[in-house]
Design a protein around this motif. Structure first.
Motif, mmCIF file in Angstrom:
data_model
loop_
_atom_site.group_PDB
_atom_site.id
_atom_site.type_symbol
_atom_site.label_atom_id
_atom_site.label_comp_id
_atom_site.label_asym_id
_atom_site.label_seq_id
_atom_site.Cartn_x
_atom_site.Cartn_y
_atom_site.Cartn_z
ATOM 1 N N GLY A 157 23.985 23.268 -8.226
ATOM 2 C CA GLY A 157 22.585 23.638 -8.421
ATOM 3 C C GLY A 157 22.423 24.938 -9.175
ATOM 4 N N THR A 158 21.200 25.126 -9.685
ATOM 5 C CA THR A 158 20.836 26.369 -10.353
ATOM 6 C C THR A 158 19.843 27.114 -9.477
ATOM 7 O OG1 THR A 158 21.189 25.433 -12.549
ATOM 8 C CG2 THR A 158 19.788 27.385 -12.408
ATOM 9 N N ILE A 159 20.215 28.278 -9.002
ATOM 10 C CA ILE A 159 19.404 29.068 -8.074
ATOM 11 C C ILE A 159 18.903 30.288 -8.826
ATOM 12 C CG2 ILE A 159 19.453 30.451 -5.985
ATOM 13 C CD1 ILE A 159 21.888 27.588 -6.390
ATOM 14 N N LYS A 160 17.606 30.334 -9.081
ATOM 15 C CA LYS A 160 17.041 31.436 -9.836
ATOM 16 C C LYS A 160 16.617 32.623 -8.972
ATOM 17 C CE LYS A 160 15.500 28.508 -13.661
ATOM 18 N NZ LYS A 160 14.350 28.039 -14.472
ATOM 19 N N PRO A 161 16.126 32.410 -7.751
ATOM 20 C CA PRO A 161 15.695 33.568 -6.958
ATOM 21 C C PRO A 161 16.873 34.465 -6.558
ATOM 22 C CG PRO A 161 14.778 31.528 -6.085
ATOM 23 C CD PRO A 161 15.826 31.147 -7.066
ATOM 24 N N VAL A 193 28.830 25.719 0.848
ATOM 25 C CA VAL A 193 29.364 24.941 -0.265
ATOM 26 C C VAL A 193 28.592 25.287 -1.538
ATOM 27 C CG1 VAL A 193 29.879 22.624 -1.112
ATOM 28 C CG2 VAL A 193 29.989 23.103 1.349
ATOM 29 N N LEU A 194 29.265 25.978 -2.476
ATOM 30 C CA LEU A 194 28.599 26.452 -3.700
ATOM 31 C C LEU A 194 29.325 26.062 -4.986
ATOM 32 C CD1 LEU A 194 27.970 30.165 -2.543
ATOM 33 C CD2 LEU A 194 26.479 28.198 -2.182
ATOM 34 N N PRO A 195 30.210 25.074 -5.030
ATOM 35 C CA PRO A 195 30.949 24.800 -6.272
ATOM 36 C C PRO A 195 30.024 24.489 -7.444
ATOM 37 C CG PRO A 195 31.906 23.599 -4.440
ATOM 38 C CD PRO A 195 30.605 24.151 -3.959
ATOM 39 N N GLU A 196 30.350 25.083 -8.597
ATOM 40 C CA GLU A 196 29.661 24.831 -9.861
ATOM 41 C C GLU A 196 28.174 25.142 -9.797
ATOM 42 O OE1 GLU A 196 30.771 21.296 -11.950
ATOM 43 O OE2 GLU A 196 32.659 21.121 -10.872
ATOM 44 N N SER A 197 27.784 25.968 -8.855
ATOM 45 C CA SER A 197 26.385 26.395 -8.798
ATOM 46 C C SER A 197 26.196 27.646 -9.651
ATOM 47 C CB SER A 197 25.960 26.662 -7.356
ATOM 48 O OG SER A 197 26.821 27.607 -6.752
ATOM 49 N N HIS A 198 24.933 27.907 -10.008
ATOM 50 C CA HIS A 198 24.594 29.053 -10.838
ATOM 51 C C HIS A 198 23.593 29.919 -10.084
ATOM 52 C CE1 HIS A 198 26.364 26.443 -13.840
ATOM 53 N NE2 HIS A 198 26.360 27.431 -14.714
#
Length: 533
Positions: free
Chosen positions: A95-99, A113-118
């Protein structure tokens, strides 16, 4: 999923009071604090159970991060959560997390679990986490995990951190493969700070790249489950790798505040310090360090088959100023450094140091490190004779103008080489050493020439030889005759004018042979002195 412009949560979520508070705090960018005010019960690492008033579901947290409501007018949405118990698995993989995200004093029921997240910035401060799975994670800003306790390892393989990675005072236990932190291929744009960290397992940084400095000040790396506590071949650090002590008083992390950018200063006098300690092997082979590798006050606890391996590292400065390892080996084979800052008490003894092909330019000893101890240092690194360490030491001494010491080192090399020769060659070497010190003490050869000159003069004064041709010999002078025999090149018109016989023949032959050997030795020594070799 929330509707555009709708700040309320979907009805089917059925938010609890804690989740509703978190939702509203997210919209106005404030902190949702679920502490109850009792330090013992608010400790996420303690034994007290946390009730439903502090529980938030991981799916609600994920919804806020991935597809949260719009912020209140004039505010910036951010997830700032304190003292929460996050149930189930928090999974935002890919996922893409902007905040902005900051979780403090939180307790997680299951792995994160944060693999390949932004992320933009992710801070998890003083949290209890079963496991952090974050391979190929990308952040534009920081990833901060100070004072967290992770019970089953952190995975940051090929992660890319936009500014700083912080693991200060973090406690990490091993995963099923025996690794505490798996960060092979990690890229950190600025600093990686892991000061006063506790790692129980293998800390793996194979092929990692750190844009500024890597600090493990005051950390304790312990791996009783495998061979290495730190496994970091091909590590690149643009500035300095710190494996040194850290101050315990007035720590910037004691209050829980986010520390400022950069590496902290050396503790002031009187401040209690915690040294860096590594229980298990360490591998830094083929590493590149732009400024220095600093081992000041470090302690290494190794078994007999474990190594502090610095094979083929390259750095302008190696500060080897730690405590002498009692077991194991220190390997410097093929390493290249400019300045070697060390002290005699830091190096292991015979058989504990290997440095074939180790190249350095300048020696900067700390404390008492005379030439005799430096020669013992070289001997300890060469259980079997090897000329390179002696020649490297001599070259370093010559570069600083210490020619006499350089000659002593080369003399020690010849003596060490003599031990490997056959009996006849060994005997000849002993004679060379005793008489002319293999030519590295030309003054001794000159003394021998004077002594032989005096002996020859005395002998021929008492037993002058007859002239070769009667009436053609110059006036007899035993001084000049003995000197003419000793000097192999200069002709004083004495040697060919007289015909020694009997014992005089043997005396003359000895003087001629000794003259050739000694004069050659004096000439070679003078040549080395003039060429500073």
């Amino acid at each position: 999923m929330t509707e555009p412009g709708d700040g309320d949560a979907p009805a089917d979520l059925q938010l609890t009071s804690a989740e509703w508070s978190m939702w509203q705090a997210f919209r106005n960018g404030s902190t949702c604090d679920l502490h109850i005010g009792d330090p013992a019960r608010d400790d996420p690492h303690g034994q007290h159970l946390w009730g439903p008033e502090r529980r938030v579901r991981a799916r609600v947290v994920a919804l806020l991060l991935l597809d949260g409501p719009l912020p209140q007018p004039g505010r910036v949405a951010a997830l700032q959560l304190t003292g929460a118990y996050i149930t189930d698995t928090l999974d935002v993989a890919g996922g893409t997390i902007k905040p902005f995200v900051e979780l403090r004093d939180c307790r997680f029921e299951a792995e994160v679990v944060l693999p390949e997240s932004h992320f933009t910035t992710l801070r998890m401060v003083n949290c209890a986490i079963p496991r952090l799975e974050a391979a190929r994670l990308h952040t534009e800003g920081d990833l901060h995990l100070p004072r967290c306790v992770v019970h089953s390892g952190i995975r940051l393989t090929d992660a890319q951190i936009g500014t700083d990675l912080m693991l200060n005072q973090t406690v990490v236990h091993k995963d099923r493969q025996g690794r505490s932190v798996m960060a092979d291929g990690l890229t950190v744009a600025q600093d990686l700070q892991a000061e006063m960290m506790e790692s129980y397992g293998e800390l793996s940084l194979r092929g990692a790249t750190i844009g500024v400095s890597l600090s493990l000040r005051g950390s304790r790396l312990c791996n009783p489950f495998g061979r290495r506590a730190l496994n970091a071949p091909q590590l690149t650090v643009e500035r300095t790798l710190y494996l040194t002590a850290a101050g315990l008083a007035n720590s910037p992390f004691s209050s829980g505040a986010t520390p400022p950018y950069g590496i902290g200063q050396t503790p002031s006098r009187g401040t209690r310090v915690q040294r860096f300690e590594c229980e298990g092997g360490m591998r830094l082979d083929d590493g590149r360090f732009g400024d220095a590798v600093d081992f000041e006050n470090a302690r290494f606890i190794m078994e007999a088959d474990q190594e502090l391996s610095l094979r083929r590292i390259q750095t302008p400065e190696l500060r080897f100023l730690g405590e002498r390892p009692q077991r194991g080996r220190v390997i410097l084979s093929g390493a290249r450094v400019v300045n070697l800052i060390d002290k005699s008490a830091s190096w292991p003894g015979l058989g504990g140091l290997w440095m074939a092909g180790f190249a350095y330019e300048t020696l900067i000893p700390r404390g008492h490190f005379p030439l005799a101890l430096r020669l013992q240092w070289v001997a300890a690194a060469t259980p079997e004779y090897a000329p390179e360490p002696y020649e490297m030491l001599a070259a370093s001494l010559r570069s600083t103008g210490e020619d006499a010491d350089a000659r002593e080192v080369l003399l020690a090399k010849q003596r060490r080489r003599r031990e490997t020769l056959p009996l006849a060659a060994k005997a000849w070497g002993i004679l060379q050493d005793w008489t002319v010190a293999y030519g590295y003490r030309p003054g001794r050869a000159a003394v021998w020439m004077v002594v032989l000159w005096a002996i020859g003069t005395l002998y021929f004064s008492m037993s002058p030889p007859p002239p070769l041709k009667a009436g053609e010999a110059p006036p007899w002078n035993p001084f000049l005759y003995s000197l003419d025999l000793l000097l192999p090149v200069i002709d004083l018109n004495q040697g060919a004018a007289w015909k020694p016989d009997g014992g005089a023949q043997w005396v003359a032959a000895v003087l001629i042979l000794a003259g050739w050997v000694l004069a050659t030795t004096v000439a070679a020594g003078a040549s080395r002195l003039l060429r500073r070799q």
